[in-house]
Motif scaffolding. Structure first.
Motif, PDB file in Angstrom:
ATOM      1  N   LEU A   1     -38.455  -8.511 -11.935  1.00 56.04           N
ATOM      2  CA  LEU A   1     -37.108  -8.483 -12.493  1.00 56.04           C
ATOM      3  C   LEU A   1     -36.260  -9.494 -11.744  1.00 56.04           C
ATOM      4  N   ASP A   2     -35.810 -10.522 -12.466  1.00 55.21           N
ATOM      5  CA  ASP A   2     -35.016 -11.581 -11.845  1.00 55.21           C
ATOM      6  C   ASP A   2     -33.598 -11.544 -12.402  1.00 55.21           C
ATOM      7  N   LEU A   3     -32.677 -11.053 -11.574  1.00 60.76           N
ATOM      8  CA  LEU A   3     -31.256 -10.996 -11.920  1.00 60.76           C
ATOM      9  C   LEU A   3     -30.454 -11.968 -11.064  1.00 60.76           C
ATOM     10  N   GLY A   4     -31.122 -12.897 -10.420  1.00 62.98           N
ATOM     11  CA  GLY A   4     -30.468 -13.797  -9.485  1.00 62.98           C
ATOM     12  C   GLY A   4     -29.483 -14.749 -10.133  1.00 62.98           C
ATOM     13  N   ASP A   5     -28.608 -15.292  -9.293  1.00 63.40           N
ATOM     14  CA  ASP A   5     -27.633 -16.293  -9.716  1.00 63.40           C
ATOM     15  C   ASP A   5     -26.724 -15.789 -10.835  1.00 63.40           C
ATOM     16  N   ASN A   6     -26.347 -14.510 -10.746  1.00 67.64           N
ATOM     17  CA  ASN A   6     -25.276 -13.952 -11.576  1.00 67.64           C
ATOM     18  C   ASN A   6     -24.118 -13.652 -10.632  1.00 67.64           C
ATOM     19  N   ARG A   7     -23.334 -14.661 -10.371  1.00 69.56           N
ATOM     20  CA  ARG A   7     -22.393 -14.661  -9.250  1.00 69.56           C
ATOM     21  C   ARG A   7     -21.260 -13.650  -9.381  1.00 69.56           C
ATOM     22  N   HIS A   8     -21.057 -13.108 -10.564  1.00 72.23           N
ATOM     23  CA  HIS A   8     -19.948 -12.166 -10.758  1.00 72.23           C
ATOM     24  C   HIS A   8     -20.425 -10.731 -10.934  1.00 72.23           C
ATOM     25  N   LEU A   9     -21.672 -10.459 -10.613  1.00 71.66           N
ATOM     26  CA  LEU A   9     -22.176  -9.093 -10.746  1.00 71.66           C
ATOM     27  C   LEU A   9     -21.487  -8.172  -9.748  1.00 71.66           C
ATOM     28  N   ARG A  10     -21.523  -8.527  -8.485  1.00 68.13           N
ATOM     29  CA  ARG A  10     -20.728  -7.928  -7.398  1.00 68.13           C
ATOM     30  C   ARG A  10     -21.083  -6.500  -7.016  1.00 68.13           C
ATOM     31  N   SER A  11     -21.507  -5.663  -7.933  1.00 67.18           N
ATOM     32  CA  SER A  11     -21.846  -4.288  -7.564  1.00 67.18           C
ATOM     33  C   SER A  11     -22.936  -3.751  -8.482  1.00 67.18           C
ATOM     34  N   LEU A  12     -23.676  -2.776  -7.961  1.00 64.75           N
ATOM     35  CA  LEU A  12     -24.758  -2.143  -8.702  1.00 64.75           C
ATOM     36  C   LEU A  12     -24.677  -0.636  -8.502  1.00 64.75           C
ATOM     37  N   ALA A  13     -25.058   0.112  -9.534  1.00 63.48           N
ATOM     38  CA  ALA A  13     -25.107   1.566  -9.411  1.00 63.48           C
ATOM     39  C   ALA A  13     -26.312   1.963  -8.574  1.00 63.48           C
TER      40      ALA A  13
ATOM     41  N   LEU B   1     -32.194 -10.664  -6.447  1.00 64.66           N
ATOM     42  CA  LEU B   1     -30.759 -10.377  -6.491  1.00 64.66           C
ATOM     43  C   LEU B   1     -29.987 -11.405  -5.674  1.00 64.66           C
ATOM     44  N   TYR B   2     -30.493 -12.612  -5.579  1.00 65.81           N
ATOM     45  CA  TYR B   2     -29.830 -13.662  -4.815  1.00 65.81           C
ATOM     46  C   TYR B   2     -28.612 -14.192  -5.576  1.00 65.81           C
ATOM     47  N   ARG B   3     -27.602 -14.605  -4.833  1.00 71.01           N
ATOM     48  CA  ARG B   3     -26.371 -15.184  -5.398  1.00 71.01           C
ATOM     49  C   ARG B   3     -25.779 -14.319  -6.510  1.00 71.01           C
ATOM     50  N   CYS B   4     -25.580 -13.043  -6.209  1.00 71.61           N
ATOM     51  CA  CYS B   4     -24.986 -12.123  -7.184  1.00 71.61           C
ATOM     52  C   CYS B   4     -23.597 -11.635  -6.759  1.00 71.61           C
ATOM     53  N   GLY B   5     -23.059 -12.182  -5.677  1.00 76.28           N
ATOM     54  CA  GLY B   5     -21.723 -11.777  -5.242  1.00 76.28           C
ATOM     55  C   GLY B   5     -21.674 -10.369  -4.681  1.00 76.28           C
ATOM     56  N   LEU B   6     -22.811  -9.823  -4.270  1.00 81.65           N
ATOM     57  CA  LEU B   6     -22.851  -8.444  -3.766  1.00 81.65           C
ATOM     58  C   LEU B   6     -22.218  -8.363  -2.375  1.00 81.65           C
ATOM     59  N   SER B   7     -21.284  -7.445  -2.200  1.00 78.29           N
ATOM     60  CA  SER B   7     -20.653  -7.252  -0.894  1.00 78.29           C
ATOM     61  C   SER B   7     -21.205  -6.034  -0.179  1.00 78.29           C
ATOM     62  N   SER B   8     -21.920  -5.165  -0.887  1.00 75.90           N
ATOM     63  CA  SER B   8     -22.527  -3.983  -0.275  1.00 75.90           C
ATOM     64  C   SER B   8     -23.669  -3.506  -1.160  1.00 75.90           C
ATOM     65  N   LEU B   9     -24.517  -2.679  -0.574  1.00 82.52           N
ATOM     66  CA  LEU B   9     -25.638  -2.075  -1.301  1.00 82.52           C
ATOM     67  C   LEU B   9     -25.473  -0.564  -1.261  1.00 82.52           C
ATOM     68  N   PRO B  10     -25.540   0.110  -2.415  1.00 80.49           N
ATOM     69  CA  PRO B  10     -25.375   1.566  -2.426  1.00 80.49           C
ATOM     70  C   PRO B  10     -26.508   2.274  -1.695  1.00 80.49           C
ATOM     71  N   ASN B  11     -26.242   3.503  -1.261  1.00 76.08           N
ATOM     72  CA  ASN B  11     -27.293   4.323  -0.672  1.00 76.08           C
ATOM     73  C   ASN B  11     -28.416   4.538  -1.681  1.00 76.08           C
ATOM     74  N   ASN B  12     -29.645   4.458  -1.208  1.00 76.57           N
ATOM     75  CA  ASN B  12     -30.825   4.764  -2.012  1.00 76.57           C
ATOM     76  C   ASN B  12     -31.025   3.838  -3.201  1.00 76.57           C
TER      77      ASN B  12
END
Length: 472
Positions: free
Chosen positions: A124-136, A151-162
């Protein structure tokens, strides 16, 4: 609906008539494909290319704003890279999907249930989606066969637990070039088979005792181009198979040899471009570097004044006058490997959970010397969160034969004619590590001596046979 080739029992005249009739009916191409033994798909989204064996839908670079309709439900490979897709929702794809590339789009939202039930998904390649920023938290739950997650270059500032819970077959995890400042304890706990973890180009500033807990199969850990200034003494305690560690281009002042003593399989280490303090605090690292037989970069001194510009690796014992001796190696290793399994309460001092479950990062108080192997500095005013760091990687050891893993693992593309070329390997295969010259020479001599013994034994056997023959 698919048409497949079959054996035709027609004579030449009947075949000619059928071919002419097909052309006159306007379906000559499809009929010709059937006659030639090829498979053809009638169900294919507009502007896309579809083919079988394996069933593939290629829709890249068409400026799609959403996932195109009409993707056959039995499609195993779906290529949607280089479009302008904004959202991924449940029902866009079927659970038969094995490979899904959606990199380089404008994805800002992924419905948590989008990939639920995708038990066959391997990449699963979701990389280079710079405005994703968060995931459930449950976005990837249930992907039991997932091997590579981008998940490279996705604008993620944190990773949820689990978020990576249950991904026990994952081997490649690409998280580089995001905005990650902090990794919670046990984030990677379930990734028992992970071999490559890419975290370079983020904003990490600390590595805690349980940051990498559970990664017993990890082979390569790339942490360069962050802002790391503090590393717990036991940060790497589970990484018994780690071969490559990149820590260059951070803000490290010191690093205890105890940290690195927990890495028995380490062969490539990069520590250059850090503001190292080469005073008594560096004695432990200096002693470890003297024992290490792998490949290392330079360790440039930035303090004290009389050491500026020198390489810690090249210093002598006399350069550390009046320094208290470090803990003996055996005792140090015993302390390092004596893991109680409990979490130090001071580790999570930098995490404050506010209203709404939002996580805020606060700089922790200075840990005790017995618990950490780096010395935190006053952070002061850092760079803005939106500022992208494009630091140039400096590889000081020019003779290094280790591969370069900094390109982000980018891929080739599907060709316009519908043929899909295979991706280049995410990581160049590792080259064999050459031991230090002294060891190499010793090995060569041993090999030569062994070869001479074999020759002598063969000659003795031949002589014995000839003597027996003469005596007879």
């Amino acid at each position: 609906m698919y048409f497949y080739s079959s054996s035709f029992d027609l004579d030449k005249e009947a075949l000619t008539i059928s071919f002419v009739c097909a052309l006159s009916a306007g379906c000559g191409l499809e009929f010709l494909l059937v006659l030639c033994g090829l498979e053809f798909s009638w169900s294919c989204p507009r502007h896309c290319i579809c083919y079988t064996a394996p069933s593939t839908v290629s829709c890249q670079a068409h400026n799609f704003l959403s996932v195109p309709e009409g993707i056959p439900p039995d499609s195993e490979r779906i290529f949607l890279q280089n479009n302008k897709i904004h959202r991924l929702l449940r029902g866009h794809f079927s659970s038969n999907t094995v490979t899904l590339w959606i990199y380089s789009n404008n994805i800002t939202y992924i419905e948590p249930s989008t990939f639920h039930g995708f038990t066959l998904l391997e990449e699963l390649d979701l990389g280079d989606n710079r405005h994703l920023r968060s995931l459930a938290e449950d976005t990837f739950h249930g992907l039991n066969r997932l091997n590579a997650l981008h998940l490279y270059r996705c604008g993620l500032s944190s990773l949820p637990n689990n978020i990576f819970q249950g991904l026990r077959n994952l081997q490649y995890l690409y998280l580089q070039e995001n905005h990650l400042k902090f990794l919670q304890d046990d984030t990677f706990m379930d990734l028992h088979n992970l071999s490559h973890l890419f975290l370079h180009g983020n904003r990490l500033w600390s590595l805690n005792q349980n940051t990498f807990r559970g990664l017993r199969a990890l082979d390569r850990l790339l942490l360069h181009q962050n802002q790391i200034e503090w590393v717990d003494r036991l940060a790497f305690h589970d990484l018994k198979r780690l071969d490559t560690l990149y820590l260059f281009n951070n803000t490290l002042i010191q690093l205890s040899g105890d940290c690195l003593d927990t890495l028995p399989a380490l062969e490539y280490l990069r520590l250059n471009d850090n503001p190292w303090s080469c005073d008594c605090k560096a004695l432990s690292l200096w002693e470890w570097l003297k024992r290490f037989r792998g490949s290392t970069s330079s360790v440039g001194c930035h303090a004290p004044a009389d050491m500026i510009g020198k390489d810690l690796k090249e210093l002598r014992k006399e350069d550390f006058p009046n320094c208290s001796p470090t803990v003996p190696n055996s005792e140090s290793r015993a302390q390092t490997n004596n893991l109680s399994g409990t979490v130090n309460p001071s580790i999570n001092r930098g995490v404050v959970v506010g209203s709404g479950g939002q996580t805020h990062i606060v700089h922790p108080s200075r840990p005790g010397r017995s618990r950490n192997c780096t010395k935190p500095r006053n952070r002061g005013k850092g760079k803005g969160d939106n500022e992208v760091h494009q630091s140039k990687e400096v590889m000081a050891d020019k003779e290094d034969s280790s591969p370069d893993f900094t390109d982000g693992g980018k891929h080739d593309h599907t060709s316009p004619d519908g043929t899909v070329t295979r991706r280049k390997h995410k990581c160049t295969p590792r080259t064999t590590v050459r031991p230090p010259s002294g060891v190499q020479q010793a090995n060569n001599r041993a090999t030569l001596a062994q070869s001479l013994l074999h020759v002598c034994a063969l000659f003795a056997a031949l002589m014995t046979t000839n003597i027996d023959f003469i005596l007879r």
